[in-house]
Design a protein around this motif. Structure first.
Motif, PDB file in Angstrom:
ATOM      1  N   GLU A 222      -5.431  80.919  22.881  1.00  0.00           N
ATOM      2  CA  GLU A 222      -6.625  80.938  22.036  1.00  0.00           C
ATOM      3  C   GLU A 222      -7.108  79.521  21.741  1.00  0.00           C
ATOM      4  N   ALA A 223      -6.177  78.635  21.433  1.00  0.00           N
ATOM      5  CA  ALA A 223      -6.533  77.238  21.167  1.00  0.00           C
ATOM      6  C   ALA A 223      -7.178  76.607  22.395  1.00  0.00           C
ATOM      7  N   MET A 224      -6.614  76.864  23.565  1.00  0.00           N
ATOM      8  CA  MET A 224      -7.169  76.283  24.787  1.00  0.00           C
ATOM      9  C   MET A 224      -8.548  76.847  25.100  1.00  0.00           C
ATOM     10  N   ARG A 225      -8.783  78.117  24.771  1.00  0.00           N
ATOM     11  CA  ARG A 225     -10.089  78.724  25.010  1.00  0.00           C
ATOM     12  C   ARG A 225     -11.172  78.118  24.116  1.00  0.00           C
ATOM     13  N   MET A 226     -10.803  77.734  22.892  1.00  0.00           N
ATOM     14  CA  MET A 226     -11.811  77.357  21.901  1.00  0.00           C
ATOM     15  C   MET A 226     -11.962  75.861  21.679  1.00  0.00           C
ATOM     16  N   ALA A 227     -10.872  75.116  21.747  1.00  0.00           N
ATOM     17  CA  ALA A 227     -10.848  73.779  21.153  1.00  0.00           C
ATOM     18  C   ALA A 227     -11.388  72.695  22.078  1.00  0.00           C
ATOM     19  N   ASP A 228     -12.053  71.715  21.474  1.00  0.00           N
ATOM     20  CA  ASP A 228     -12.312  70.449  22.150  1.00  0.00           C
ATOM     21  C   ASP A 228     -11.023  69.634  22.172  1.00  0.00           C
ATOM     22  N   ARG A 229     -10.290  69.672  21.051  1.00  0.00           N
ATOM     23  CA  ARG A 229      -8.974  69.038  20.973  1.00  0.00           C
ATOM     24  C   ARG A 229      -8.036  69.960  20.198  1.00  0.00           C
ATOM     25  N   ILE A 230      -6.750  69.802  20.483  1.00  0.00           N
ATOM     26  CA  ILE A 230      -5.715  70.619  19.834  1.00  0.00           C
ATOM     27  C   ILE A 230      -4.740  69.684  19.134  1.00  0.00           C
ATOM     28  N   ALA A 231      -4.422  70.013  17.878  1.00  0.00           N
ATOM     29  CA  ALA A 231      -3.364  69.317  17.140  1.00  0.00           C
ATOM     30  C   ALA A 231      -2.178  70.266  17.043  1.00  0.00           C
ATOM     31  N   LEU A 232      -1.109  69.953  17.747  1.00  0.00           N
ATOM     32  CA  LEU A 232       0.081  70.801  17.752  1.00  0.00           C
ATOM     33  C   LEU A 232       1.015  70.346  16.634  1.00  0.00           C
ATOM     34  N   LEU A 233       1.353  71.284  15.738  1.00  0.00           N
ATOM     35  CA  LEU A 233       2.198  70.984  14.588  1.00  0.00           C
ATOM     36  C   LEU A 233       3.542  71.692  14.712  1.00  0.00           C
ATOM     37  N   SER A 234       4.560  71.062  14.135  1.00  0.00           N
ATOM     38  CA  SER A 234       5.876  71.684  14.025  1.00  0.00           C
ATOM     39  C   SER A 234       6.579  71.112  12.814  1.00  0.00           C
ATOM     40  N   ASN A 235       7.116  71.991  11.971  1.00  0.00           N
ATOM     41  CA  ASN A 235       7.900  71.568  10.820  1.00  0.00           C
ATOM     42  C   ASN A 235       7.162  70.527   9.974  1.00  0.00           C
ATOM     43  N   GLY A 236       5.847  70.745   9.791  1.00  0.00           N
ATOM     44  CA  GLY A 236       5.057  69.876   8.929  1.00  0.00           C
ATOM     45  C   GLY A 236       4.667  68.551   9.533  1.00  0.00           C
ATOM     46  N   GLN A 237       4.887  68.359  10.831  1.00  0.00           N
ATOM     47  CA  GLN A 237       4.553  67.097  11.484  1.00  0.00           C
ATOM     48  C   GLN A 237       3.607  67.326  12.653  1.00  0.00           C
ATOM     49  N   LEU A 238       2.813  66.311  12.958  1.00  0.00           N
ATOM     50  CA  LEU A 238       1.945  66.345  14.125  1.00  0.00           C
ATOM     51  C   LEU A 238       2.768  65.974  15.346  1.00  0.00           C
ATOM     52  N   VAL A 239       2.907  66.924  16.273  1.00  0.00           N
ATOM     53  CA  VAL A 239       3.727  66.720  17.468  1.00  0.00           C
ATOM     54  C   VAL A 239       2.925  66.036  18.573  1.00  0.00           C
ATOM     55  N   GLN A 240       1.700  66.517  18.785  1.00  0.00           N
ATOM     56  CA  GLN A 240       0.869  65.967  19.852  1.00  0.00           C
ATOM     57  C   GLN A 240      -0.575  66.343  19.590  1.00  0.00           C
ATOM     58  N   LEU A 241      -1.485  65.445  19.942  1.00  0.00           N
ATOM     59  CA  LEU A 241      -2.925  65.661  19.747  1.00  0.00           C
ATOM     60  C   LEU A 241      -3.630  65.315  21.039  1.00  0.00           C
ATOM     61  N   GLY A 242      -4.547  66.191  21.456  1.00  0.00           N
ATOM     62  CA  GLY A 242      -5.310  65.879  22.661  1.00  0.00           C
ATOM     63  C   GLY A 242      -6.053  67.089  23.184  1.00  0.00           C
ATOM     64  N   LYS A 243      -6.652  66.930  24.356  1.00  0.00           N
ATOM     65  CA  LYS A 243      -7.320  68.041  25.019  1.00  0.00           C
ATOM     66  C   LYS A 243      -6.271  69.006  25.563  1.00  0.00           C
TER      67      LYS A 243
END
Length: 370
Positions: A222-243
């Motif tokens: 769903e995120a890949m279908r909609m987003a210009d960019r995705i912020a992946l979170l885990s355990n309250g932290q930003l894991v990775q940000l990008g297309k």
């Protein structure tokens, strides 16, 4: 600002959709956000910006902090430390807290939160209290035309399908022309058969209105279908940000790799810049010699053939899923069965002994952390 009057004929009926007018999109910035709940740290120093006019998805499993971050942006929740800014203006910080109704944001809840005793039109009008009633009704009708539901204006929510209720909630959130639209799992309550079309309709409206949108979801596709960019979170932290291409093709961790596709996990050690695995050798990248590593192999990257060059394997289970089949395979040197997703009917019925291959570029290597 009036909306232009171009309309689109929706399939299967007379419902017309007005093209959405332009919103003055705003940026929304999280600066070193921390949050505690009952003594537990739920957000751990997240810094992140949603750019004007983009769709940014906050993606992660339950408990990753994505909904809490959205609530902090809306002003429903207060951070322990850090700042929230909209177009550079502080909304929440050490010396400032702007209430939700004065932030210029729209909020769309997971359960839509429609008032059952109000008509569709009155639901959409609800946030337009600053306008005279007649003007509020006109703006609400324009918002309903955006989502193709003007003909349902006098109906009540219980008479609408789940997809129609979702579009009413979207119209209500967009009616005040917010610079930032916050959406909390907006499609989670929909039948899986409806999701694709409703997502596409919603994205179309967001693109037309040009509002900045932050969408919370736990669904990577769903995120890949909609987003210009995705912020992946885990355990309250930003894991990775990008297309989406970056997060899928160049995941920075085993967690990121596994969140975007089903993977087989192997272990190994780097020797002379290479890692030997039962499926073949691969480059270790920047990981130093002697380091233990974890290796991810996507199940869709395992090629299975009846014969030819490759690693011998034996089929343990085989599940037909229509277009594809899921296999588990025994491979010498692997403690766990290898999983593969292959095109259906690629292998003849009753076949047990096969060979498998994995392209070296499809083997992802990560430093092992204790």
């Amino acid at each position: 600002m009036l909306l232009n009057t171009d309309v689109k004929q929706r399939g299967g009926g007379a419902a017309l959709r007005r093209t959405a007018g332009v919103t003055f999109a705003a940026s929304l910035t999280f600066e070193e956000i921390h949050h505690h709940y009952n003594g537990k740290e739920t957000i751990r120093g997240i810094s992140l910006e949603a750019r004007p006019g983009e769709v940014l998805c906050l993606l992660g499993p339950s408990g990753s902090g994505k909904t809490t971050l959205l609530r902090i942006a809306a002003g429903i929740e207060s951070q322990t430390r850090g700042r929230v800014c909209i177009d550079g203006r502080e909304m929440a910080g050490p010396q400032c807290f702007v209430p939700p109704e004065k932030r210029g944001v729209g909020l769309m809840f997971q359960d839509y939160a429609l008032f059952p005793h109000l008509s569709v039109l009155d639901n959409v009008k609800f946030g337009l209290t600053a306008l005279p009633s007649s003007e509020a009704s006109a703006e609400a009708m324009v918002a309903l035309e955006r989502v193709g539901l003007a003909h349902y204006a006098q109906k009540f929510p219980h008479a609408l399908s789940g997809g129609e209720q979702q579009r009413v909630a979207l119209a209500r959130a967009l009616a005040p022309r917010p610079g930032v639209l916050l959406m909390d799992e907006p499609f989670s309550g929909l039948d899986s058969r409806l999701k694709d079309s409703i997502r596409a309709d919603t994205l179309d409206v967001l693109r037309q209105s040009r509002a900045t949108a932050i969408v919370v979801t736990h669904d990577a596709e769903e995120a890949m279908r909609m987003a210009d960019r995705i912020a992946l979170l885990s355990n309250g932290q930003l894991v990775q940000l990008g297309k989406s291409q970056d997060l899928y093709r160049k995941p920075r961790s085993l967690f990121a790799a596994g969140f975007f596709s089903e993977i087989n996990i192997l272990t190994g050690r780097v020797t002379s810049g290479r890692v030997q695995t039962p499926l073949g050798a691969c480059d270790s990248g920047t990981i130093a010699d002697g380091q233990e590593v974890e290796i991810a192999v996507r199940i869709s990257s395992v090629f299975v053939r009846a014969d030819g060059p490759g690693v011998p394997a034996r089929i343990i289970t085989r599940r037909f899923l229509g277009v594809v089949e899921l296999l588990t395979l025994a491979v010498e040197g692997l403690d766990e069965p290898l999983r593969a997703r292959i095109r259906a009917d690629q292998l003849s019925e009753g076949l047990t002994d096969v060979v498998v291959n994995v392209a070296p570029e499809d083997i992802l290597v990560f430093e092992k952390h204790s």
